[in-house]
Design a protein around this motif. Sequence first.
Motif, PDB file in Angstrom:
ATOM      1  N   PHE A   1       0.721  -1.177   0.072  1.00  0.00           N
ATOM      2  CA  PHE A   1       0.154  -0.090   0.124  1.00  0.00           C
ATOM      3  C   PHE A   1       0.929   1.319   0.050  1.00  0.00           C
ATOM      4  O   PHE A   1       0.531   2.174  -0.627  1.00  0.00           O
ATOM      5  N   THR A   2       1.972   1.287   1.008  1.00  0.00           N
ATOM      6  CA  THR A   2       2.611   2.393   0.953  1.00  0.00           C
ATOM      7  C   THR A   2       3.600   2.784  -0.351  1.00  0.00           C
ATOM      8  O   THR A   2       3.561   3.815  -0.993  1.00  0.00           O
TER       9      THR A   2
ATOM     10  N   ALA B   1       0.996   4.004  -2.814  1.00  0.00           N
ATOM     11  CA  ALA B   1       0.585   5.472  -2.725  1.00  0.00           C
ATOM     12  C   ALA B   1       1.487   6.270  -3.063  1.00  0.00           C
ATOM     13  O   ALA B   1       1.286   7.324  -3.655  1.00  0.00           O
ATOM     14  N   GLU B   2       3.009   6.020  -2.818  1.00  0.00           N
ATOM     15  CA  GLU B   2       3.836   6.953  -3.328  1.00  0.00           C
ATOM     16  C   GLU B   2       3.880   7.006  -4.998  1.00  0.00           C
ATOM     17  O   GLU B   2       4.138   7.876  -5.676  1.00  0.00           O
TER      18      GLU B   2
ATOM     19  N   GLN C   1      -1.100   7.366   2.143  1.00  0.00           N
ATOM     20  CA  GLN C   1      -1.193   5.980   2.142  1.00  0.00           C
ATOM     21  C   GLN C   1      -3.004   5.713   2.799  1.00  0.00           C
ATOM     22  O   GLN C   1      -3.615   4.740   2.513  1.00  0.00           O
TER      23      GLN C   1
ATOM     24  N   SER D   1      -5.985   3.672   1.091  1.00  0.00           N
ATOM     25  CA  SER D   1      -6.674   2.514   1.826  1.00  0.00           C
ATOM     26  C   SER D   1      -8.328   2.596   2.025  1.00  0.00           C
ATOM     27  O   SER D   1      -9.009   1.692   1.694  1.00  0.00           O
TER      28      SER D   1
END
Length: 308
Positions: free
Chosen positions: A18-19, A22-23, A29, A33
């Motif tokens: 997820f991180t 997101a980047e 993040q 989610s």
Amino acid sequence: MELRHLRYMIAIAEELHFTRAAERLGIAQPPLSQQIKQLETEVGTPLFHRSARAVTLTEAGHAFLPHARDAVDEADRAIAAAQRAARGDMGHLRVGFTSSASFNPLVPGIVRRFGELYPDVTMDLAEQATSQLLDALRDERLDVAFLRATAGERDGLDTVELPAEELWVALPSRHPLATHKRIDLLQLAGEAFVLYPRANGRLLYDTMISACANAGFSPRIAQEAPQMASTVHLVAAGVGVALVPASMCQLHASGVTYVRIAGDVPRAQLWLAWPAHVRLSAAAHNLVALVRQDLGPLRRRLPARDGT
């Protein structure tokens, strides 16, 4: 369901983190989610297994992913198609031209160059008399047309003036004047003429009649021909002589000789026209822009039969 939800899901499926997703997407993040949870709620089943150690796709996620990619790809193609159509890189263009204009190297040259520059624009080409082209433009059955029209007939039209062509004399090859380099129109005062009908094109007809009048005679009309090509063929058959635009000299009909006119040479004017009250499509705008851009070089491409 929004496209961004699909893009988010695809990024997570490819990163499985997820991180990192997101980047890659340029967002934080926690909102990512939250968006995925909204998507899963709408789908009605989890798309990801989440644990402290890894993110993996569920069976539903594996089934959903290729369709999500197809939907995003199709949306991207739709956006690209709309942008290309807005630029005139693709679309549909209806172009009309008179029979004599089809022999003029300017017209096929423009059509060919446009096709090379805009291969995804479909062109419908229609050869008609000027009177028919004018009606088709005003009824919006054509986008643009290459025609020969009087000032009055051009009312309500926007136009680009193309180079005028000299008129030449088409003679039966056995005619006594056929061996001359140039002839004075008055030498044809006793001849029978084959003319293009005024009902089909006023400008060309009036130009020919005026040229004879300025030379001091009124032509004796033996036959009218619905197209310039048929005019030449009637000359070959010995029906009479004719005045034709210089580009018609490309029609090498057996039994016809083309001779230039001496003195004040009459000219046949050609126009690119489109309805003034209608906004040009992007493709039509590109055609007009191409004609204007190439107008200087086009003027230098007119045929010179004897090098003068």
